[in-house]
Scaffold this motif. Structure first.
Motif, mmCIF file in Angstrom:
data_model
loop_
_atom_site.group_PDB
_atom_site.id
_atom_site.type_symbol
_atom_site.label_atom_id
_atom_site.label_comp_id
_atom_site.label_asym_id
_atom_site.label_seq_id
_atom_site.Cartn_x
_atom_site.Cartn_y
_atom_site.Cartn_z
ATOM 1 N N PRO A 153 13.616 70.225 62.905
ATOM 2 C CA PRO A 153 13.406 71.270 63.909
ATOM 3 C C PRO A 153 14.673 72.096 64.120
ATOM 4 N N LEU A 154 14.475 73.361 64.394
ATOM 5 C CA LEU A 154 15.607 74.269 64.625
ATOM 6 C C LEU A 154 16.507 73.773 65.756
ATOM 7 N N ALA A 155 15.904 73.112 66.762
ATOM 8 C CA ALA A 155 16.689 72.632 67.908
ATOM 9 C C ALA A 155 17.778 71.658 67.472
ATOM 10 N N LYS A 156 17.472 70.796 66.485
ATOM 11 C CA LYS A 156 18.476 69.831 66.009
ATOM 12 C C LYS A 156 19.656 70.547 65.366
ATOM 13 N N GLU A 157 19.367 71.529 64.527
ATOM 14 C CA GLU A 157 20.445 72.266 63.864
ATOM 15 C C GLU A 157 21.336 72.987 64.888
ATOM 16 N N LEU A 158 20.706 73.599 65.889
ATOM 17 C CA LEU A 158 21.487 74.320 66.906
ATOM 18 C C LEU A 158 22.301 73.356 67.763
ATOM 19 N N LYS A 159 21.763 72.145 68.007
ATOM 20 C CA LYS A 159 22.508 71.136 68.773
ATOM 21 C C LYS A 159 23.762 70.708 68.007
ATOM 22 N N VAL A 160 23.636 70.534 66.682
ATOM 23 C CA VAL A 160 24.799 70.154 65.875
ATOM 24 C C VAL A 160 25.850 71.261 65.916
ATOM 25 N N VAL A 161 25.406 72.518 65.831
ATOM 26 C CA VAL A 161 26.346 73.640 65.889
ATOM 27 C C VAL A 161 27.053 73.672 67.239
ATOM 28 N N ALA A 162 26.289 73.410 68.320
ATOM 29 C CA ALA A 162 26.890 73.420 69.657
ATOM 30 C C ALA A 162 27.968 72.340 69.783
ATOM 31 N N ASP A 163 27.678 71.120 69.257
ATOM 32 C CA ASP A 163 28.683 70.041 69.304
ATOM 33 C C ASP A 163 29.910 70.403 68.473
ATOM 34 N N TYR A 164 29.663 70.959 67.279
ATOM 35 C CA TYR A 164 30.784 71.335 66.416
ATOM 36 C C TYR A 164 31.644 72.423 67.066
ATOM 37 N N MET A 165 30.998 73.438 67.669
ATOM 38 C CA MET A 165 31.745 74.517 68.304
ATOM 39 C C MET A 165 32.503 74.020 69.529
ATOM 40 N N TYR A 166 31.947 73.026 70.215
ATOM 41 C CA TYR A 166 32.663 72.459 71.376
ATOM 42 C C TYR A 166 33.989 71.842 70.919
ATOM 43 N N LEU A 167 33.945 71.067 69.805
ATOM 44 C CA LEU A 167 35.178 70.452 69.295
ATOM 45 C C LEU A 167 36.160 71.529 68.829
ATOM 46 N N GLN A 168 35.650 72.577 68.179
ATOM 47 C CA GLN A 168 36.538 73.637 67.720
ATOM 48 C C GLN A 168 37.168 74.383 68.892
ATOM 49 N N GLN A 169 36.379 74.611 69.951
ATOM 50 C CA GLN A 169 36.920 75.307 71.126
ATOM 51 C C GLN A 169 37.944 74.456 71.849
ATOM 52 N N MET A 170 37.786 73.126 71.827
ATOM 53 C CA MET A 170 38.808 72.249 72.398
ATOM 54 C C MET A 170 40.093 72.340 71.586
ATOM 55 N N ARG A 171 39.939 72.616 70.271
ATOM 56 C CA ARG A 171 41.122 72.725 69.420
ATOM 57 C C ARG A 171 41.791 74.091 69.536
ATOM 58 N N PHE A 172 40.990 75.169 69.445
ATOM 59 C CA PHE A 172 41.539 76.515 69.416
ATOM 60 C C PHE A 172 41.583 77.170 70.789
ATOM 61 N N GLY A 173 40.865 76.608 71.786
ATOM 62 C CA GLY A 173 40.855 77.208 73.112
ATOM 63 C C GLY A 173 40.089 78.525 73.124
ATOM 64 N N GLU A 174 40.645 79.530 73.775
ATOM 65 C CA GLU A 174 39.961 80.804 73.937
ATOM 66 C C GLU A 174 39.983 81.638 72.666
#
Length: 503
Positions: A351-372
């Protein structure tokens, strides 16, 4: 040598603290520094302003009394000599003298024994003087004892003026003594302020450095190690930390999992090569390509004892939650979600929801690394739970956009995902505003994708391209890019529900 030893013991003590206690210690230190600063400022204000203001007020009060007594004596004499029209001026002078007497400082602890005695004498004498003055003003000039009482009033006026002058001298002397006593401390005060400020700032910088070294740096190191694993690098150097808290346990478990998973993938690779040799003559070209893609996909999701990894991450997440370390808990949950999806998703379509959830988790980790520096936007106009898409499609493309598009820019950039349904087709757009590519670079990339050159086109990008073209005969995968403007990937596939039927 002693300073180095003390600093080393403090560092060891800090590393042994739990994350919750580290945060509590840092917060408490900040509040303590603020409280000390406020108290110090209050003391400076009292020392430099309030005390000197009291000296000025005392001098002004005594000076006002002396002037009021002198003015009252002049107006009284003028009135007595026959100028009865000056009675209003005399009343004003009398009222002024009364207010001046009331305003005299009269606290023993503040003015001392001598000034207190003089002030008490003035207040007592002034009460008697008022009675005699008022009686004198009330009687007529022909009264038998008029002259006698008049001179008694004059004598009391002289007495009050003399005491007022004496009190003024003593007040000035006391103020001058207090001033000379405080001047050396006022001279030293800027030095004290600068030295204390340097000490406080240095302490805060040291504590902030410890926070960065024991909390932020280990998390960033884990994120980088996870990115290397996503690029199939399972045998890089272990993540090294000196923590003895929850993060230390997480890093230890992560290192063990990394090597175990790498060894398992190597075994699968050997098995794949053996199977390729056995079936090479029996399989057709198209079937062979599809099997290779399936094997590559399975290699991305391979795992060794996943229960050990997930249980360890869940335990550490629970400990972080109990200790109210919300950011650490969120990062651990996001990392756990990424591993769980990569290692425990056998389906080709999800389901598309699973793929978008993985992207959201990945982007959260990247934003913690790169910030704004990294921003993420999702615009989805379809039923996420019903629409099926190829597994492991979004995250590799988003990662490719960050690595090659956004992160090389000093100011960072944005990642935008748009999902639309047009008639019986599903349109997916993944774009960034990164450094982009020249027309020549874009054409070279497209050529490498079509010739299956994974070494130069990128494992993630090439894998998604080959699976889209293999799974959908009428599927479309396009790349658009402009130098210094960004890159956009457009995917056009049939829109299917979870049952597999066409919508």
């Amino acid at each position: 040598m002693g300073k180095t030893s003390v600093r080393k013991r403090i560092k060891q003590f800090w590393q042994a603290l739990t994350i919750k206690k580290k945060i509590a210690t840092f917060t408490g230190t900040v509040f303590l520094i603020i409280a000390v600063s406020v108290l110090f400022n209050v003391w400076v204000v009292k020392f430099s302003l309030i005390d000197f203001n009291r000296i000025l007020q005392d001098n002004a009060a005594v000076s006002e009394l002396a002037q009021a007594l002198e003015e009252e004596s002049i107006q009284f004499e003028t009135y007595i000599k026959g100028n009865r029209e000056e009675r209003e001026s005399l009343d004003i002078a009398i009222e002024r003298t009364g207010r001046a007497v009331e305003k005299l400082p009269f606290r023993y602890s503040e003015i001392g024994e001598q000034r207190y005695a003089k002030t008490w004498s003035i207040k007592s004498c002034y009460e008697v003087y008022c009675q005699k003055r008022d009686a004198m003003l009330a009687m007529g000039e022909n009264a038998p004892d008029y002259i006698k009482r008049l001179y008694e009033v004059y004598e009391m006026q002289d007495y009050l003026e003399e005491y007022a002058a004496t009190l003024m001298n003593e007040t000035i002397e006391d103020g001058d003594g207090l001033y000379h006593k405080k001047v050396p401390m006022l001279i030293c005060m800027p030095i004290v302020v600068v030295v204390s400020g340097i000490i406080l700032v240095t302490g805060m910088m040291e504590l902030a450095a410890l926070m960065n070294q024991t909390i932020i740096s280990p998390v960033v190191a884990l994120v980088k190690a996870a990115q290397r694993i996503a690029a199939n690098d399972f045998f890089s150097e272990d993540v090294q930390v000196q923590n003895e808290d929850e993060l230390g346990e997480l890093v230890h478990a992560f290192n063990k999992m990394k090597y175990a998973t790498g060894e398992y993938i190597m075994a699968l690779e050997e098995k794949r090569k053996t199977l390729d040799l056995l079936h090479e003559e029996e399989l057709g070209k198209l079937e062979t390509e599809k099997r290779l893609e399936m094997i590559k996909l399975e290699l991305l999701k391979s795992q060794i004892n996943p229960h050990f990894l997930f249980n360890t991450l869940n335990v550490i997440s629970g400990m972080a939650k109990l200790e109210e370390a919300e950011t650490t808990e969120k990062m651990i949950l996001a990392l756990s979600s990424l591993f769980r999806y990569n290692l425990k998703t056998p389906e080709q379509s999800v389901p598309l929801a699973k793929e978008l959830k993985v992207v959201a988790d990945y982007m959260y980790l990247q934003q913690m690394r790169f910030g704004e520096r990294i921003r993420y936007e999702l615009n989805c106009k379809v039923e996420q739970e019903l629409v099926m898409v190829p597994a492991f499609t979004f995250q590799p493309l988003v990662e490719n956009a960050i690595i090659h598009g956004v992160s090389p820019k000093e100011e960072g950039g944005s990642i935008r995902i748009v999902v639309r349904q047009k008639e019986m087709r599903l349109h997916i757009v993944i774009g960034d505003d990164g450094i982009g590519m020249t027309e020549e670079e874009l054409q070279q990339l497209k050529s490498r994708l079509k010739t299956d050159d994974a070494r130069h086109s990128g494992i993630g990008l090439g894998n998604v391209y080959r699976r889209i073209t293999a799974m959908y005969a009428d599927g479309n995968f396009e790349i658009y890019s402009k130098k210094n403007a960004g890159t956009v990937i457009f995917i056009d596939i049939p829109c299917r529900e979870e049952t597999g039927d066409m919508t």
